[in-house]
Design an enzyme around this catalytic site. Structure first.
Site, PDB file in Angstrom:
ATOM      1  N   THR A 133       0.814  -1.216   0.000  1.00  0.00           N
ATOM      2  CA  THR A 133       0.000   0.000   0.000  1.00  0.00           C
ATOM      3  C   THR A 133       0.843   1.261   0.000  1.00  0.00           C
ATOM      4  O   THR A 133       0.349   2.320  -0.404  1.00  0.00           O
ATOM      5  CB  THR A 133      -0.929   0.006   1.221  1.00  0.00           C
ATOM      6  OG1 THR A 133      -0.153  -0.181   2.414  1.00  0.00           O
ATOM      7  CG2 THR A 133      -1.942  -1.116   1.125  1.00  0.00           C
ATOM      8  N   CYS A 134       2.103   1.177   0.448  1.00  0.00           N
ATOM      9  CA  CYS A 134       2.931   2.384   0.439  1.00  0.00           C
ATOM     10  C   CYS A 134       3.313   2.772  -0.974  1.00  0.00           C
ATOM     11  O   CYS A 134       3.555   3.944  -1.258  1.00  0.00           O
ATOM     12  CB  CYS A 134       4.181   2.168   1.285  1.00  0.00           C
ATOM     13  SG  CYS A 134       5.166   0.749   0.773  1.00  0.00           S
ATOM     14  N   PHE A 135       3.379   1.783  -1.871  1.00  0.00           N
ATOM     15  CA  PHE A 135       3.762   2.056  -3.259  1.00  0.00           C
ATOM     16  C   PHE A 135       2.590   1.910  -4.220  1.00  0.00           C
ATOM     17  O   PHE A 135       2.792   1.965  -5.435  1.00  0.00           O
ATOM     18  CB  PHE A 135       4.894   1.110  -3.683  1.00  0.00           C
ATOM     19  CG  PHE A 135       6.049   1.081  -2.730  1.00  0.00           C
ATOM     20  CD1 PHE A 135       6.780   2.229  -2.464  1.00  0.00           C
ATOM     21  CD2 PHE A 135       6.393  -0.085  -2.077  1.00  0.00           C
ATOM     22  CE1 PHE A 135       7.836   2.205  -1.579  1.00  0.00           C
ATOM     23  CE2 PHE A 135       7.450  -0.123  -1.187  1.00  0.00           C
ATOM     24  CZ  PHE A 135       8.175   1.029  -0.931  1.00  0.00           C
ATOM     25  N   ASP A 193       5.014  -1.036   4.214  1.00  0.00           N
ATOM     26  CA  ASP A 193       3.760  -0.630   3.575  1.00  0.00           C
ATOM     27  C   ASP A 193       3.479   0.822   3.900  1.00  0.00           C
ATOM     28  O   ASP A 193       3.998   1.382   4.835  1.00  0.00           O
ATOM     29  CB  ASP A 193       2.602  -1.498   4.046  1.00  0.00           C
ATOM     30  CG  ASP A 193       2.509  -2.781   3.230  1.00  0.00           C
ATOM     31  OD1 ASP A 193       2.032  -2.705   2.100  1.00  0.00           O
ATOM     32  OD2 ASP A 193       2.938  -3.820   3.726  1.00  0.00           O
TER      33      ASP A 193
END
Length: 1007
Positions: free
Chosen positions: A973-975, A1007
């Protein structure tokens, strides 16, 4: 790097499918080159060992001229003492080999080796074959350190000219060369370069002797194996083509697929094959090529050329042949099946034909014991004996040879390739085995002739019945018509047989053709208006209706009843894809590698993209781009005050099971609100995820679900629907600390706006107007309570005195009736034409403002502590809603156009096509859940997916190849990245994706 886990147990290991070979097709789009080709690593054979079944990789570029081009063998061996790039003192090196021109440095082709993990002394031992022109080309070797998060680091390069390289010769040993890695020539190149690269390079000796077979062979591409001596075999041919081959026949082209394999394209017949054609077999099979070209025109009958429309077309039914051969180990390759036929009403002497074939079969065996039995069967059908009935001509038998896809286990009756023939010869155990094999093959051949004769007799009976009845009722029966060109038929050039007409039991059954509708006949037109005498109607494999004139033995698209052509069919969808019909004039087909493409018959173009993506009813409403909103948002972000004298991050440790209470305790206890403006670092209890943006988005999403849940009594649904929220005026009765909670909710909303996150909620339009301190009018009531709005509109347009209303309203609070005066003494003031506008204004103010004044004041107090209220006044109520909550409806087309692909994936990859087909089949709710699974939020920014944010600013939605078909998809989700395994089928991908979304449990890793 770990990622979001699906929390599901993977299924048992499934076999990985083999890669499909590329086949040249007319207008079928070609996919872009893969980022990283599959390599053959770990090969340490000497140059002499390459003939023993080892096939090196070949360049994707094929120089198809016979000038000064030659084959160059490159073996990337090892690297020594490479530069350290990783933080742990190692690198993940791989080599990129570019074939460039000397003049202009234009890239022709590129290949990559595999990546060696965590080493400064990698060993690749990967071999590549390039077709080069030494005087015009050069090779550039570039070593990179693979980095999954950022761009790959440059480790050095070697530039190799090709003029003076050695040539491989028998008895000559060519040593390996070691080259020092050098930096790029660019001025700004500052990469630290060190180490060497060991390479083997030599031209491959290309002589005619390498490519020509022995003189004893009857065909330049085939070799015969001695049946009496299984141990003797011919020399293994070179695994790749060399320059010693004869020139290709006219109309042929040599190409290479994505895996470096050479195949040959026959532009005359529009077919492809692996075996190199020669002038001899090209001339001998010219009539077969014409027949294959005719078959192609029938298959793609939608856009048949005018020049081809005059050809008569045969509709031949292919009979499946049962294998009665019990001898194990026969290596037959099913390629072609022979079908003989006689004109209608012509008797044939089956016994005479079979006896003559048997005698010729034995005579051929006695004359040459080395002859291939399958070759005899093939030749006996192509060149019938002289005593055969005159009606069964060589041309008719030759035209009956059609390529079919037979079931496994069916023996071949065509010439097999040299490798198959050698394998069969090696298993020959002696004379007894040979005699048994001859006897079984002869029995099989006789049985095939008997089956064909029986089928021809049935076809003639059906055809005679059809000619005699002359009634439309015969259109409902399924039959097979065999039509042969005659002198009187060749003059009819106004129609063309659109397809082969065959029964379902004898029709080719292929997964590649699953987009086509099986051929059938129907009599739908008979109910409205009967067809003329001796006419019938059938349906082509693509679903389009055509008409048969049995009097002239012609087929046509034109309906004889009205003179109009039958309409193009809307391709029938498969059961797993309930996406609705294609637009008018469009057709869906399946490419040879399994990918689906679409044909627009209106413009005669093809494309990979599903045209239904442009249908808002299927793909969702398009996102309107607002340049005005973009400018306002940039101004808004530039005027937000940055915090000073605060730590680098603000830690939020919470439990998923009590996210509202934990968040309320942490956020409400903060007295210095500048702390809430620093980088958020969210940690979920029991999870090891590192928050680089993804966990924060997840926190806002989950917290929104709880905060705005009507179960807690702080908000309630409006009267219009069950998702639009408004403040509950009775929240104090549900929670004594409701004002403190509204202040907390205001802070959360302000933090979401400040950090560029979105809330998973939608408020009524008056709520945003109150935030902007704008007046609320009667029009705003329409979107909240239609019945109340209609009542007030009636009062506005009519005389309200007949209703006997006063400036006092009844209110029901938990079953208790009470009255509220809109102004002092309102119970004694009647509503008239003179004061009805004042009455409507007071009703709206009480309904939206007065009843929730305390709650709204607390909310704005918390929101204003993070975002100054005067800054949001540059937006209107519509833009403020998009700023806080984003867009609810998801546009799949916008999503697809703003997606990046990594690994071997690209936009037209079959896995990516399956993914978007699955997304298109999802409901808007399921699309939101998928978006939330990958990005942490279910909302789309104002200007669409192009403005998705990641850990370091804007980050587009990304799909990367990862894992095996046993794995479930995982998300970073971080990318905004989805790791999607290469599944073996569409249904498997869709099932795994849904299970991963619904079974998501938490975070692990970054994330």
């Amino acid at each position: 790097m770990s990622a979001r886990s699906s929390g599901l147990v993977a299924a048992a290991a499934l076999p990985v499918p083999s890669s499909s070979s590329s086949v040249a097709g007319g207008d079928v789009p070609r996919p872009p080159p893969r980022r990283r080709a599959a390599s053959v690593a770990g090969q340490q054979q000497t140059r002499q060992e390459f003939g023993n079944g080892y096939t090196p990789r070949r360049s994707l570029a094929a120089v198809n001229d016979s000038g000064d081009s030659c084959h160059l063998r490159i073996v990337v061996l090892t690297g020594q003492s490479l530069a350290k790039k990783d933080i742990f003192g190692a690198s993940d090196p791989y080599v990129r080999i570019d074939l460039n021109t000397i003049n202009g440095d234009i890239n022709i082709d590129s290949v990559l080796t595999k990546t060696k993990k965590k080493t400064l002394n990698p060993t690749w031992n990967e071999e590549f074959i390039f077709r080069v022109k030494p005087s015009e080309h050069k090779l550039v070797f570039q070593v990179f350190d693979e980095n999954r998060l950022t761009r790959d680091d440059f480790l050095g390069m070697v530039e190799l000219t090709l003029v003076n390289l050695p040539t491989e010769q028998e008895g000559r040993t060519i040593g390996e060369q070691s080259y020092t890695l050098r930096p790029r020539r660019s001025v700004g190149a500052k990469s630290r370069i060190k180490g060497t690269l060991r390479i083997y390079h030599a031209f491959i000796r290309e002589t005619r002797e390498q490519s020509e077979p022995s003189s004893g062979n009857s065909d330049g591409e085939w070799e015969h194996v001695e049946a009496t001596n299984a141990g003797e075999t011919s020399a293994q041919p070179h695994p790749f083509p060399t320059g010693g081959h004869d020139a290709l026949p006219a109309g042929w082209e040599e190409r290479q697929d994505a895996n470096g394999r050479t195949y040959y394209v026959n532009h005359t017949a529009r077919t492809t094959q692996w075996d190199r054609p020669t002038v001899l077999n090209s001339h001998s099979s010219q009539s077969t090529d014409d027949q294959l070209a005719s078959d192609f025109q029938r298959r793609f009958h939608i856009s048949v050329d005018d020049t081809e429309s005059g050809r008569s077309a045969d509709s031949i039914s292919h009979n499946s042949i049962e294998d009665n051969n019990n001898a194990a180990g026969l290596a037959y390759t099913p390629k072609t099946a022979a079908t003989s036929s006689a004109p209608p009403n012509t008797p044939t002497n089956n016994n005479g034909i079979l006896a003559q074939i048997a005698m010729q079969y034995r005579a051929e065996e006695d004359q040459d014991p080395t002859v291939d039995h399958t070759s005899f069967v093939y030749n006996s059908l192509r060149h019938p004996v002289a005593h055969r009935q005159p009606e069964i001509s060589a041309t008719s038998l030759q035209n009956d040879l059609r390529p079919v896809r037979e079931a496994p286990g069916v023996p071949d009756i065509a010439i097999t390739n040299p490798f198959t023939r050698r394998a069969a010869g090696n298993m020959a155990g002696g004379a007894g085995w040979q005699q048994e094999r001859r006897r079984q093959q002869m029995q099989l051949h006789i049985q095939q002739h008997q089956q064909r004769q029986q089928q021809q007799q049935q076809n003639r009976i059906l055809l005679d019945v059809d000619h005699r009845q002359q009634e439309p009722q015969h259109r409902g029966q399924r039959h097979q018509q065999q039509h042969r060109p005659s002198n009187e038929d060749t003059d009819h050039t106004d129609s063309h047989n659109p397809s082969d007409i065959s029964a379902p039991s004898t029709r080719r059954n292929s997964e590649e053709d699953n987009a086509a509708v099986p051929p059938m006949e129907q009599n739908t037109g008979g109910e409205e208006e009967p067809l003329p005498p001796r006419w019938s109607m059938q349906v082509a494999p693509n679903g389009r209706t055509f008409f048969i004139d049995h009097a002239s033995r012609r087929t046509t698209w034109i309906d004889p009843r009205n003179g109009r052509a039958s309409p193009m069919p809307n391709q029938t969808r498969r059961v797993e894809d309930d996406l609705g019909p294609l637009p008018e004039g469009w057709e869906e087909r399946v490419h040879t590698d399994g990918r689906v493409f679409y044909i627009d018959h209106n413009t005669r173009t093809t494309q990979w993209e599903d045209p239904r993506l442009s249908n808002p009813n299927i793909a969702g409403q398009a996102v309107p781009y607002s340049r005005d909103y973009k400018q306002k948002y940039e101004y808004f972000k530039s005027h937000i005050r940055k915090p000073t004298n605060v730590p680098n991050k603000f830690e939020i440790r919470i439990r998923r099971t009590s996210i509202l209470e934990d968040s309320y305790r942490i956020i409400s206890s903060v007295t210095k609100t500048d702390l809430l403006k620093t980088k958020l670092w969210v940690e979920f209890e029991g999870e090891t995820g590192l928050d680089y943006g993804g966990l924060a988005r997840e926190w806002f999403y989950l917290l929104s679900k709880e905060m705005f849940n009507p179960y807690y009594g702080l908000f309630e649904y409006s009267a219009m629907d069950n998702y639009t929220l408004q403040i509950n005026n009775g929240s104090g009765l549900c929670n004594e600390e409701h004002l403190s909670y509204f202040k907390f909710i205001g802070r959360i909303a302000g933090m979401a706006v400040y950090h560029g996150k979105l809330l998973d909620a939608f408020f009524i339009r008056p709520f945003y107007k109150m935030m902007l301190q704008k007046p609320i009018d009667l029009k705003d009531m329409e979107s909240v309570d239609t019945e109340y709005y209609n009542s007030l509109m009636w009062i506005k347009e009519n005389d309200p005195r007949i209703l006997e209303l006063t400036f006092c309203l009844d209110e029901d609070v938990f079953g208790q009736k009470s009255q509220h005066e809109l102004k002092p003494g309102g119970a004694n003031i009647d509503v008239t034409n003179e004061n009805k506008d004042e009455y409507i204004k007071l009703v709206i103010e009480w309904r939206f403002v007065a009843r929730v004044k305390e709650q709204m004041s607390s909310f704005l107090d918390g929101f204003g502590s993070i975002i100054p209220l005067n800054l949001i006044k540059i937006f209107d109520e519509h833009e403020l809603e998009l700023l806080m909550c984003g867009i609810q409806n998801i546009d799949v087309k916008d999503w697809r156009e703003n997606t990046l692909y990594k690994g071997d994936y690209h936009m037209n990859h079959i896995i990516i096509q399956w993914f978007w087909r699955a997304v298109l089949s999802f409901s808007n709710e399921m699309r939101s859940r998928l978006l939330q699974f990958v990005t942490g939020t279910s909302r789309v920014p104002m200007n669409g997916f192009k403005e998705l944010y990641g850990s370091n600013g804007p980050q587009m939605f990304t799909i990367e190849k990862w894992g095996t078909p046993n794995n479930f998809p995982r998300a970073h989700t971080c990318f905004n990245r989805l790791d999607l395994p290469p599944y073996e089928g569409y249904l498997q991908l869709k099932d795994k994706l849904i299970k991963a979304i619904e079974g998501s449990q938490g975070f692990a890793g970054v994330d």
